[in-house]
Design an enzyme around this catalytic site. Structure first.
Site, PDB file in Angstrom:
ATOM      1  CE1 TYR A 132       0.671   4.441   7.719  1.00  0.00           C
ATOM      2  CE2 TYR A 132      -1.353   3.575   8.674  1.00  0.00           C
ATOM      3  CZ  TYR A 132      -0.693   4.255   7.670  1.00  0.00           C
ATOM      4  OH  TYR A 132      -1.412   4.734   6.615  1.00  0.00           O
ATOM      5  CD  GLU A 188      -3.197   0.815   2.026  1.00  0.00           C
ATOM      6  OE1 GLU A 188      -3.625  -0.361   2.013  1.00  0.00           O
ATOM      7  OE2 GLU A 188      -3.761   1.728   2.654  1.00  0.00           O
ATOM      8  CG  ASP A 198      -2.314  -0.834   5.081  1.00  0.00           C
ATOM      9  OD1 ASP A 198      -1.190  -1.320   4.842  1.00  0.00           O
ATOM     10  OD2 ASP A 198      -2.497   0.349   5.422  1.00  0.00           O
TER      11      ASP A 198
END
Length: 770
Positions: free
Chosen positions: A320, A7, A102
DNA sequence: GCAAGGTC
């Protein structure tokens, strides 16, 4: 050749590192960095690389009716052409493709979009899908050993959202914009997420405005044993009808009566002492919302906080930052991470203290997701000097939150003393932090203590002083940014990746100002109009229903076509109401826009003057009476105009500020600017060093359209020689001529400061450059 | 010039 598609770039790098055992090399394909080892390529997308849109013939707002967007075709076009080109190149040569986006719904859709791009150039290579919930060796290797298939139903659920959002948002935005005669970037924006979010703020503002305060009274007494130093405050309370404790007295006579008794008394008797301990549990791990909340508390707005967290992520220092997860995954070893942090300044002592605890068991929130872990520091610990101040502050917050989730609970000692004064009850509460627990490593919460002296039942205390406070109930507070993010999350509005952006968008669209965000007049009108005529899009219910529909599509209970068809029917009904009320809605929006945005009254016809943008893109102040009145004044083309409160003494017009990021400046009164531009018209001060010899060009002082001044060649645009001049201040051309350049020295006279001897414009520019 | 969702 095998192709892995992830991604984002960072994920591609990690996957390549894990699967190649760090042997992967970088390669450029169509300007995109990809990873290669053996016969495998691994590339990162940038989220969605295609976007939904209407065919080009629908671009013309004026010639296509907004309602026609309800049934218009929705197409996809590349929004990241270079990445799409790289994917095309690699996919056409691939024998096998693995989608490693993801592990969430949007990731499935992004993966399906990649699949479609692959299929367009390669109809035979098998396309697999791998899913992992953290980018760690075991997880990633496991996923690749046992690949799965794309879940097309889940991707279709995401596609339903895309199409419905586009149709509703674009058609209603165009309708309201055109109905209100807005031009340029002054459009009236409406959408499934932004409008209900705005309605939250407007509803709260209505509550505040309609709030009817009630009077009430509170009674306090300062009690002490021997001297005043020892005194503490106790508050009158009574049991109300529901047998609950209450402190507020709603009746003035009753309050005065009780106060009279207390004030007359000289002594209080201790009736009860309650001494207990309370456990104060450490906070849960950071998801995006919890992080924004904590960052807010130390002075960061939602969007800047996320920007800093994203930078820290890009540098590899934190995980993240866009995540809903509040449960650490099994493969996170907190002890190992603590050990790493215990070697890094300034965390040594705190990390070691945590390692010394009897056990280390992390807290957990209620949401556990499959895409990313909660936000926590990585093994790569930066030196303080390597980060900017803001970055370090946020990094330390994330580290300390991680610490807090591993730390022991804190313990408070809560002391409550009830006393009797002339037959009335008063109480005092004390609290003391007896075991700091997680507060020792997470100093962001208030741990203020209230001490009350040790007293025992039956003690007699003196009344040092007593008070009757007259108070009023207060309206609710405005939502702060973090409260708003929380509220959005609880209503399902937006996602972890978009909520802070949506709030930012409300500022950009002039729907809110200040902090906490306060809705503007325009915002109230847009919310009123959508509530009345397009109810569905103003309500968080639309999102709730869309979520249900998406779940049904993903489960195979219904289809993308079925859901979008019924959504279009609803939108058609909305438009039937809207069309009939077009003039009313236009009037409603227009009058308000005039009041809040008007620069002043038109000197020719008295109608409001408004900042406008021509179709060519150039900005000006135009009369609302257009086309009957054609009065205009020029504005700079750089930036968005914003009307200030400040008024011009000469013309009675509001000053205008041009918002252009770091180049934002106050333009001032547009009429003064127009006059000054005419005054300074091309005062010649010498010869042009570039072209005088050949073409006879001369240098003149000019004020250009943007409002800034310069020394430029009179042959412009044939000769573009120019020298900068300051924007503000009165310009004086002296008789002092520069020996080197044969130009007169210039002096700038500014208010509130001594004259600025700029000197010869060429010398000045050369000094400035060096 | 439109939305919301990814990511840069």
């Amino acid at each position: 050749m095998e192709l892995i598609v992830s991604e984002k770039y960072n994920a591609a790098e990690r996957i390549a590192g894990i699967l190649s055992k760090d042997s992967a090399t970088r390669e450029q394909v169509s300007g995109v960095t990809v990873f290669k080892w053996g016969g495998t390529y691994c590339m990162g997308l940038a989220g969605h690389v295609v976007e939904v849109d209407f065919p080009d013939e629908y671009n013309e707002w004026g010639s296509v009716s907004p309602a026609s967007l309800i049934d218009a075709e929705v197409t996809k076009r590349a929004s990241k052409p270079d990445i799409v080109a790289a994917l095309n190149t690699l996919a056409s040569e691939a024998d096998r493709v693995v989608i490693a986006t993801d592990y969430d719904r949007e990731g499935e859709l992004i993966g399906k979009e990649a699949y479609d791009l692959v299929r367009a150039v390669n109809d035979s290579a098998p396309v697999d899908r791998v899913r992992f919930s953290s980018l760690t060796g075991p997880e990633v290797r496991n996923a690749f050993e046992d690949p799965d298939e794309i879940d097309f139903d889940l991707a279709a659920a995401g596609e339903a959202r895309q199409r419905i959002d586009l149709r509703w948002g674009a058609s209603l935005t165009r309708f309201l914009t055109l109905a209100s005669n807005q031009r340029g970037d002054g459009f009236v924006s409406v959408g499934r997420v932004q409008t209900p979010t705005l309605k939250l703020l407007v509803d709260r503002e209505r509550e505040i405005e309609n709030f009817d305060p009630d009077d009430y009274w509170e009674i306090y007494a300062d009690l002490g044993r021997t001297d005043e130093d020892d005194s503490f405050e106790a508050q009158y309370f009574y049991l109300n009808d529901q047998e609950n404790e209450a402190e507020r007295l709603w009746d003035e006579d009753a309050a005065t009566a009780v106060y009279g008794d207390v004030d007359d008394a000289s002594e209080a008797t201790v009736e009860r002492v309650d001494d207990r301990t309370r456990t104060d549990n450490p906070p849960i791990p950071f998801n995006t919302t919890e992080f924004i909340k904590a960052a807010n508390a130390i002075g960061y707005d939602a969007k800047p906080a996320m920007n800093v967290a994203e930078d820290l992520y890009d540098d590899g220092y934190v995980t993240y930052p866009r995540t809903d997860n509040t449960v650490y995954p099994d493969d996170l070893d907190p002890r190992a991470l603590l050990e790493t942090l215990s070697e890094a300044s300034p965390f040594e002592a705190d990390a070691e203290a945590l390692l010394d605890q009897e056990s280390i068991s992390p807290t957990a929130g209620e949401t556990e997701t499959t895409d990313h872990p909660p936000i926590h520091p990585t093994e790569d610990v930066p030196k303080k000097k390597a980060l900017k101040g803001r970055e370090w502050e946020i990094y330390e917050l994330i580290v300390r939150r991680f610490f807090a989730t591993l730390a022991d609970a804190a313990t408070w000692r809560k002391l409550r003393v009830d006393v009797d004064v002339a037959g009335h009850s008063l109480k005092a509460n004390g609290s003391r932090l007896v075991k700091p627990g997680y507060h020792a490593v997470y100093p962001y919460y208030d741990t203020e203590e209230t001490t009350i002296p040790a007293v025992t039942e039956g003690d007699a205390l003196q009344i040092v002083e007593s008070r009757l406070d007259e108070k009023q109930t207060r309206p609710p507070n405005r939502y702060g940014q973090s409260k708003l993010v929380e509220k959005m999350e609880s209503l399902g509005l937006g996602t972890k990746s978009t909520r802070h952006n949506t709030i930012e968008k409300l500022y950009d669209r002039d729907y809110v100002t200040g902090n906490p965000p306060e809705p503007t007049e325009l915002a109230r009108k847009v919310v009123s109009a959508t509530e009345e005529y397009g109810a569905h899009v103003a309500s968080a219910e639309m999102t709730a229903q869309l979520e249900d529909d998406m779940t049904a599509i993903a489960d195979g209970g219904t289809t993308l076509d079925e859901v979008t068809r019924s959504s279009r029917e609803m939108l058609e009904d909305v438009f039937e109401d809207l069309q009939g009320a077009r003039d009313e809605i236009g009037e409603l929006l227009r009058t308000e826009i005039d009041e809040s945005d008007s620069v002043g009254d038109c000197p020719e016809c008295g109608e409001p003057l408004l900042p406008r943008q021509a179709n060519s893109g150039s900005r000006f102040v135009g009369c609302n009476g257009y086309p009957d009145c054609e009065f205009t004044l020029p504005l700079p083309n750089k930036g968005r105009p914003h009307v200030l409160d400040e008024l011009c003494d000469d013309h009675g017009l509001h000053h205008v500020k041009m918002i252009a990021g770091s180049k934002t400046f106050v333009f001032g009164c547009p009429r003064c600017q127009q006059r000054d531009a005419a005054d300074t018209d091309d005062r010649v001060i010498g010869d042009c060093p570039e072209c005088h010899a050949s073409e006879g060009g001369e240098l003149a002082i000019k004020r250009v359209h943007s409002g800034s001044r310069l020394v430029g060649c009179t042959r412009y645009p044939d000769c573009d020689y120019s020298l900068p001049l300051p924007r503000d201040g009165e310009l004086e051309v002296t008789d002092d001529v520069c020996d080197d350049h044969d130009l007169p020295a210039v002096v700038i006279h500014q208010e509130d400061s001594s004259p600025w001897q700029l000197g010869c414009p060429i010398c000045n520019y050369e000094n400035y450059k060096s």
